[in-house]
Design a protein around this motif. Structure first.
Motif, mmCIF file in Angstrom:
data_model
loop_
_atom_site.group_PDB
_atom_site.id
_atom_site.type_symbol
_atom_site.label_atom_id
_atom_site.label_comp_id
_atom_site.label_asym_id
_atom_site.label_seq_id
_atom_site.Cartn_x
_atom_site.Cartn_y
_atom_site.Cartn_z
ATOM 1 N N GLU A 215 29.861 69.818 53.808
ATOM 2 C CA GLU A 215 29.569 70.280 52.448
ATOM 3 C C GLU A 215 28.537 69.398 51.746
ATOM 4 O O GLU A 215 28.042 69.741 50.683
ATOM 5 C CB GLU A 215 30.866 70.307 51.624
ATOM 6 N N LEU A 216 28.250 68.253 52.338
ATOM 7 C CA LEU A 216 27.328 67.305 51.710
ATOM 8 C C LEU A 216 25.902 67.840 51.671
ATOM 9 O O LEU A 216 25.427 68.423 52.647
ATOM 10 C CB LEU A 216 27.291 65.997 52.509
ATOM 11 N N ASP A 217 25.217 67.596 50.558
ATOM 12 C CA ASP A 217 23.778 67.816 50.526
ATOM 13 C C ASP A 217 23.157 66.706 51.355
ATOM 14 O O ASP A 217 23.725 65.613 51.485
ATOM 15 C CB ASP A 217 23.242 67.731 49.088
ATOM 16 N N VAL A 218 21.983 66.973 51.917
ATOM 17 C CA VAL A 218 21.305 65.974 52.732
ATOM 18 C C VAL A 218 19.882 65.817 52.220
ATOM 19 O O VAL A 218 19.188 66.810 51.989
ATOM 20 C CB VAL A 218 21.273 66.394 54.222
ATOM 21 N N TYR A 219 19.473 64.575 52.030
ATOM 22 C CA TYR A 219 18.097 64.271 51.652
ATOM 23 C C TYR A 219 17.475 63.440 52.768
ATOM 24 O O TYR A 219 18.075 62.470 53.240
ATOM 25 C CB TYR A 219 18.035 63.488 50.334
ATOM 26 N N SER A 220 16.282 63.802 53.155
ATOM 27 C CA SER A 220 15.545 63.065 54.169
ATOM 28 C C SER A 220 15.067 61.734 53.616
ATOM 29 O O SER A 220 14.770 61.625 52.425
ATOM 30 C CB SER A 220 14.337 63.902 54.612
ATOM 31 N N GLU A 221 14.938 60.757 54.506
ATOM 32 C CA GLU A 221 14.378 59.471 54.114
ATOM 33 C C GLU A 221 12.922 59.644 53.678
ATOM 34 O O GLU A 221 12.386 58.817 52.943
ATOM 35 C CB GLU A 221 14.403 58.463 55.274
ATOM 36 N N ALA A 222 12.273 60.696 54.164
ATOM 37 C CA ALA A 222 10.860 60.935 53.857
ATOM 38 C C ALA A 222 10.670 61.713 52.549
ATOM 39 O O ALA A 222 9.552 61.826 52.064
ATOM 40 C CB ALA A 222 10.202 61.690 55.003
ATOM 41 N N SER A 223 11.758 62.245 51.979
ATOM 42 C CA SER A 223 11.650 62.976 50.715
ATOM 43 C C SER A 223 11.311 61.983 49.605
ATOM 44 O O SER A 223 11.545 60.779 49.747
ATOM 45 C CB SER A 223 12.970 63.682 50.399
ATOM 46 N N PRO A 224 10.777 62.467 48.484
ATOM 47 C CA PRO A 224 10.483 61.538 47.385
ATOM 48 C C PRO A 224 11.710 60.715 46.960
ATOM 49 O O PRO A 224 11.607 59.500 46.777
ATOM 50 C CB PRO A 224 10.013 62.467 46.264
ATOM 51 N N LEU A 225 12.866 61.377 46.843
ATOM 52 C CA LEU A 225 14.085 60.652 46.473
ATOM 53 C C LEU A 225 14.470 59.660 47.560
ATOM 54 O O LEU A 225 14.740 58.491 47.294
ATOM 55 C CB LEU A 225 15.237 61.620 46.212
ATOM 56 N N GLY A 226 14.513 60.125 48.804
ATOM 57 C CA GLY A 226 14.909 59.266 49.919
ATOM 58 C C GLY A 226 14.033 58.035 50.049
ATOM 59 O O GLY A 226 14.524 56.912 50.214
ATOM 60 N N ALA A 227 12.716 58.236 49.974
ATOM 61 C CA ALA A 227 11.783 57.112 50.086
ATOM 62 C C ALA A 227 11.972 56.117 48.944
ATOM 63 O O ALA A 227 11.852 54.905 49.140
ATOM 64 C CB ALA A 227 10.349 57.632 50.116
ATOM 65 N N ALA A 228 12.300 56.615 47.754
ATOM 66 C CA ALA A 228 12.447 55.746 46.583
ATOM 67 C C ALA A 228 13.699 54.877 46.663
ATOM 68 O O ALA A 228 13.699 53.737 46.187
ATOM 69 C CB ALA A 228 12.474 56.581 45.305
ATOM 70 N N ILE A 229 14.766 55.398 47.259
ATOM 71 C CA ILE A 229 16.038 54.657 47.241
ATOM 72 C C ILE A 229 16.326 53.891 48.521
ATOM 73 O O ILE A 229 17.209 53.042 48.542
ATOM 74 C CB ILE A 229 17.232 55.580 46.898
ATOM 75 N N LEU A 230 15.604 54.171 49.600
ATOM 76 C CA LEU A 230 15.835 53.499 50.875
ATOM 77 C C LEU A 230 15.744 51.986 50.680
ATOM 78 O O LEU A 230 14.773 51.472 50.149
ATOM 79 C CB LEU A 230 14.802 53.974 51.896
ATOM 80 N N GLY A 231 16.788 51.273 51.076
ATOM 81 C CA GLY A 231 16.800 49.822 50.966
ATOM 82 C C GLY A 231 17.381 49.285 49.667
ATOM 83 O O GLY A 231 17.578 48.079 49.524
ATOM 84 N N LEU A 232 17.668 50.168 48.698
ATOM 85 C CA LEU A 232 18.253 49.707 47.440
ATOM 86 C C LEU A 232 19.729 49.352 47.630
ATOM 87 O O LEU A 232 20.391 49.861 48.532
ATOM 88 C CB LEU A 232 18.131 50.777 46.348
ATOM 89 N N ASN A 233 20.242 48.512 46.750
ATOM 90 C CA ASN A 233 21.645 48.113 46.759
ATOM 91 C C ASN A 233 22.409 48.850 45.671
ATOM 92 O O ASN A 233 21.805 49.355 44.715
ATOM 93 C CB ASN A 233 21.770 46.613 46.491
ATOM 94 N N GLU A 234 23.736 48.881 45.802
ATOM 95 C CA GLU A 234 24.567 49.428 44.738
ATOM 96 C C GLU A 234 24.226 48.711 43.444
ATOM 97 O O GLU A 234 24.053 47.487 43.427
ATOM 98 C CB GLU A 234 26.051 49.244 45.070
ATOM 99 N N GLY A 235 24.065 49.475 42.363
ATOM 100 C CA GLY A 235 23.725 48.909 41.070
ATOM 101 C C GLY A 235 22.227 48.886 40.787
ATOM 102 O O GLY A 235 21.816 48.722 39.641
ATOM 103 N N ASP A 236 21.392 49.033 41.838
ATOM 104 C CA ASP A 236 19.940 49.048 41.632
ATOM 105 C C ASP A 236 19.500 50.350 40.993
ATOM 106 O O ASP A 236 20.133 51.395 41.173
ATOM 107 C CB ASP A 236 19.190 48.897 42.963
#
Length: 163
Positions: free
Chosen positions: A117-138
């Motif tokens: 049921e989960l939505d999936v976002y690619s690491e290459a999507s604008p959202l995915g690329a922006a958050i990749l590597g971020l920590n909780e709270g960032d």
């Protein structure tokens, strides 16, 4: 397609399912479509033969799927979902506040979450690329395809369990 394509995380189940699909499409699937094209061709005038054109269209879609699967499996990193350490990475489930609304999604390839049921976002999507590597709270912002700047705050990062 370039040889320096990024690795895509896949569970062993997802890899096996996709490899089976590729095997079927590359053998039986190709034979079946070739027979349908030949049968339609024998009906006569190809210009006005809807069955022939439909079979050719299906053949094109099938060949595209075969190429997609070959590329995906070639660049797959197969194993268990990465154990969450609170860092956003491929194969983790992210809960984030996006433009004021909370969303939970899997970061990775949609093939991983088939049946989920989960939505999936690619690491290459604008959202995915922006958050990749971020920590909780960032927090960060990214530019959506429509040009709008969207704020994101990472609330929680968990291990993907297959649901």
């Amino acid at each position: 397609m370039s040889n320096d394509a990024p690795e895509t995380f896949l569970t062993q189940d997802a890899y096996d399912r996709l490899a089976t699909e590729l095997e079927h499409l590359s053998t039986t699937g190709r034979e079946e479509i070739a027979k349908r094209i030949e049968a339609a061709r024998e009906e006569g005038d190809l210009k006005e033969n809807g069955g022939y054109h439909a079979a050719k269209d299906e053949q094109g879609k099938q060949e595209a799927r075969i190429r997609t699967l070959q590329h995906l499996l070639k660049n797959a990193k197969v194993g268990e979902a990465p154990e969450s350490t609170g860092v956003v990475e491929s194969g983790t489930v992210v809960t984030a506040n996006i433009a004021g609304g909370e969303e939970t999604f899997l970061l990775g390839n949609r093939e991983i979450a088939s049946g989920s049921e989960l939505d999936v976002y690619s690491e290459a999507s604008p959202l995915g690329a922006a958050i990749l590597g971020l920590n909780e709270g960032d927090s960060t912002t990214y530019t959506a395809p429509n040009g709008r700047s969207i704020s994101v705050e990472i609330i929680k990062v968990t291990t993907y369990t297959g649901q």
